[in-house]
Each structure stands twice: as structure tokens, then as C-alpha cells.
Design a protein around this motif. Structure first.
Motif, PDB file in Angstrom:
ATOM      1  N   UNK A   1     -15.246 -14.769   3.690  1.00 55.32           N
ATOM      2  CA  UNK A   1     -14.095 -13.816   2.672  1.00 55.32           C
ATOM      3  C   UNK A   1     -13.328 -12.822   3.068  1.00 55.32           C
ATOM      4  N   UNK A   2     -12.976 -12.444   3.487  1.00 56.37           N
ATOM      5  CA  UNK A   2     -12.709 -11.594   4.132  1.00 56.37           C
ATOM      6  C   UNK A   2     -12.570 -10.422   3.135  1.00 56.37           C
ATOM      7  N   UNK A   3     -13.297  -9.463   2.770  1.00 59.60           N
ATOM      8  CA  UNK A   3     -13.043  -8.460   1.353  1.00 59.60           C
ATOM      9  C   UNK A   3     -13.042  -6.849   2.195  1.00 59.60           C
ATOM     10  N   UNK A   4     -11.979  -5.779   1.737  1.00 62.22           N
ATOM     11  CA  UNK A   4     -12.190  -4.813   1.973  1.00 62.22           C
ATOM     12  C   UNK A   4     -12.154  -3.191   0.883  1.00 62.22           C
ATOM     13  N   UNK A   5     -13.309  -3.082   0.388  1.00 60.40           N
ATOM     14  CA  UNK A   5     -13.324  -1.825  -0.190  1.00 60.40           C
ATOM     15  C   UNK A   5     -13.191  -0.797   0.019  1.00 60.40           C
ATOM     16  N   UNK A   6     -11.784   0.022  -0.369  1.00 59.42           N
ATOM     17  CA  UNK A   6     -12.087   1.900  -0.343  1.00 59.42           C
ATOM     18  C   UNK A   6     -12.538   1.902  -1.883  1.00 59.42           C
ATOM     19  N   UNK A   7     -13.359   3.192  -1.362  1.00 57.56           N
ATOM     20  CA  UNK A   7     -13.402   4.034  -3.262  1.00 57.56           C
ATOM     21  C   UNK A   7     -12.457   5.438  -3.562  1.00 57.56           C
ATOM     22  N   UNK A   8     -12.266   5.684  -4.376  1.00 60.79           N
ATOM     23  CA  UNK A   8     -12.367   6.921  -4.490  1.00 60.79           C
ATOM     24  C   UNK A   8     -12.967   7.393  -5.091  1.00 60.79           C
ATOM     25  N   UNK A   9     -12.183   9.232  -4.710  1.00 57.65           N
ATOM     26  CA  UNK A   9     -13.866   9.686  -4.978  1.00 57.65           C
ATOM     27  C   UNK A   9     -14.169  10.018  -6.999  1.00 57.65           C
ATOM     28  N   UNK A  10     -13.058   9.460  -7.747  1.00 61.38           N
ATOM     29  CA  UNK A  10     -13.038   9.810  -9.527  1.00 61.38           C
ATOM     30  C   UNK A  10     -12.479   8.863  -9.777  1.00 61.38           C
ATOM     31  N   UNK A  32      -0.705   2.038   4.487  1.00 59.30           N
ATOM     32  CA  UNK A  32       0.302   3.066   3.020  1.00 59.30           C
ATOM     33  C   UNK A  32       0.108   2.879   2.180  1.00 59.30           C
ATOM     34  N   UNK A  33       0.172   1.893   1.163  1.00 55.35           N
ATOM     35  CA  UNK A  33      -0.166   1.950  -0.015  1.00 55.35           C
ATOM     36  C   UNK A  33      -1.578   2.574  -0.651  1.00 55.35           C
ATOM     37  N   UNK A  34      -2.433   1.693  -0.042  1.00 57.21           N
ATOM     38  CA  UNK A  34      -3.598   2.363   0.192  1.00 57.21           C
ATOM     39  C   UNK A  34      -4.441   3.673  -0.054  1.00 57.21           C
ATOM     40  N   UNK A  35      -3.476   3.648   0.861  1.00 61.12           N
ATOM     41  CA  UNK A  35      -3.976   5.535   1.544  1.00 61.12           C
ATOM     42  C   UNK A  35      -3.149   6.326  -0.302  1.00 61.12           C
ATOM     43  N   UNK A  36      -2.062   5.700  -0.600  1.00 59.20           N
ATOM     44  CA  UNK A  36      -1.502   6.769  -1.716  1.00 59.20           C
ATOM     45  C   UNK A  36      -1.984   6.198  -3.304  1.00 59.20           C
ATOM     46  N   UNK A  41      -6.352   8.459  -7.455  1.00 56.58           N
ATOM     47  CA  UNK A  41      -7.654   8.203  -8.247  1.00 56.58           C
ATOM     48  C   UNK A  41      -7.847   6.561  -8.075  1.00 56.58           C
ATOM     49  N   UNK A  42      -7.864   5.772  -7.481  1.00 58.97           N
ATOM     50  CA  UNK A  42      -7.664   4.037  -8.172  1.00 58.97           C
ATOM     51  C   UNK A  42      -8.273   3.335  -6.789  1.00 58.97           C
TER      52      UNK A  42
END
Length: 208
Positions: A1-10, A32-36, A41-42
Motif C-alpha cells: 500500500x502506498x502511504x506518504x507521511x509528512x510531519x509538521x514541526x510541532x 497544496x492543502x498538505x503544505x498549508x 502544525x498539522x
């Protein structure tokens, strides 16, 4: 399964975001929505349903999997993220991804549900609303919806009876992808930034 994680700093929470029927998890809208959200912090986890993962491999366009497969995929991803994260979890989806999540949200019991462009009815089939399971929804839910959405315009949706747990944020003159008409004076990028801010405010309220 393709899963992509993007962690905010806090991060204040982890938001699992499912794609819509016709575009992958790394489409321009999703990116775009992910970067926003990261800037607010999400942390965000994205995944692809089996049919879209196959499309990525061989570039052959396919229809979505049967609903049972879509739901099982959501459950698998949620349980995997839940086992790894100590943060509150929010589940979310663009169009179809949000619809599938809404069918499972009371079962999974995340902090909240977010839908970006909910498909309240199939295109040009206003007589076939997809709202039955929304009548008794218990989980706090935010739907960000374009007023001109061909799958759920304001004029029609405001006539529905929905659970009191559901809030709808209407985006003026916007379509299913939250892209507004030029006369709105706004751009899609501005609307997606506003949507992310609205999501953050909603999540913070639930955390309290």
C-alpha cells in the motif's frame, strides 16, 4: 500500500487524508492543502486506494474499487497510523475519500472528520442524495464545500437534514475543487489556504 507521511514541526494532531476518485494522493490539490496544513502544525498522512495504486504502476485509468474495498483500505490505514502515533487523529478526504471516511468515522472514533468537497449526490442526479448515513453522524465533522459544487451545491444541500455534528464552510462561487469564479476576487490557492485555516480552527476546538 502506498502511504506518504509528512510531519509538521510541532504537530497538534495527525490528519489522515484520502484522495478523490479521479486524482492521486500527490495531485496539485492534495499537495497544496498538505503544505498549508503542515504550516499550521498539522501532520498529514496520505494513502492511495488499491485502484489508484495500480494506476500509478501502469498508467491505466481505472474506476474506484467497490465500497467494501475502499472501506477496508481506510480501516487498515487508520489502524496502522493509530498504532504509530501518540497524537490525536483526524480523518479527512477529498470528495470520494471523504465520503468513504464519513461512513466509517463513528466506528473508528477519531477526534474529528474533515471533508473537502463532499459528493452529496452523483453528477446531475440530485434525486439520489448520499446523505442517509449523515443524519445520525456523531463525530464532529467539518465539510468545506464550494457553493457551485456540481456534486453538492449550496442551494440543494441547505435543504437537507443533516446531523448537528456537521458544520459546513461554504466557499463563495467555488466548484468541487474549491476553485472560485474570477469575479469572486479570490484564487483557488487562497481558498485552499482558507480551508486549511478553517480546519486548524475546527481541530483546536475539538482538542479543547
Amino acid at each position: 500500500m502506498s502511504i506518504l507521511y509528512a510531519n509538521a514541526e510541532n504537530p497538534c494532531c495527525t490528519l489522515i487524508l484520502a484522495h478523490g476518485a479521479g486524482a492521486p494522493m500527490d495531485s496539485e490539490f492534495m499537495e497544496t492543502i498538505v503544505q498549508n496544513l503542515l504550516a499550521l502544525d498539522i501532520s498529514v498522512v496520505r494513502f492511495e486506494f488499491p485502484y489508484m495504486a495500480l494506476c500509478r504502476l501502469d498508467a491505466i485509468r481505472r474506476p474506484p474499487n467497490k465500497m467494501a474495498v475502499l472501506q477496508d483500505t481506510w480501516r487498515e490505514v487508520y489502524n496502522q497510523v493509530r498504532a504509530q502515533s501518540t497524537l490525536p487523529i483526524v480523518i479527512a478526504g477529498k470528495s470520494m475519500g471523504g465520503r468513504v471516511a464519513s461512513m466509517l468515522v463513528d466506528e473508528l472514533q477519531p477526534l474529528a472528520l474533515i471533508c473537502l468537497g463532499y459528493p452529496f449526490y452523483p453528477a446531475k442526479k440530485l434525486d439520489k442524495p448520499r446523505t442517509e448515513h449523515l443524519l445520525d453522524l456523531r463525530t464532529p465533522t467539518l465539510i468545506v464545500q464550494g457553493e457551485r459544487d456540481a456534486l453538492g451545491c449550496r442551494e440543494v444541500v441547505e435543504g437537507y437534514r443533516l446531523s448537528s455534528a456537521i458544520e459546513i464552510e461554504w466557499m463563495a462561487l467555488a466548484d468541487h475543487d474549491l476553485k472560485p469564479l474570477q469575479r469572486s476576487g479570490c484564487t483557488q490557492a487562497q481558498y485552499l489556504q482558507h480551508a486549511a485555516c478553517r480546519i486548524k480552527d475546527f481541530v483546536v476546538r475539538q482538542l479543547r
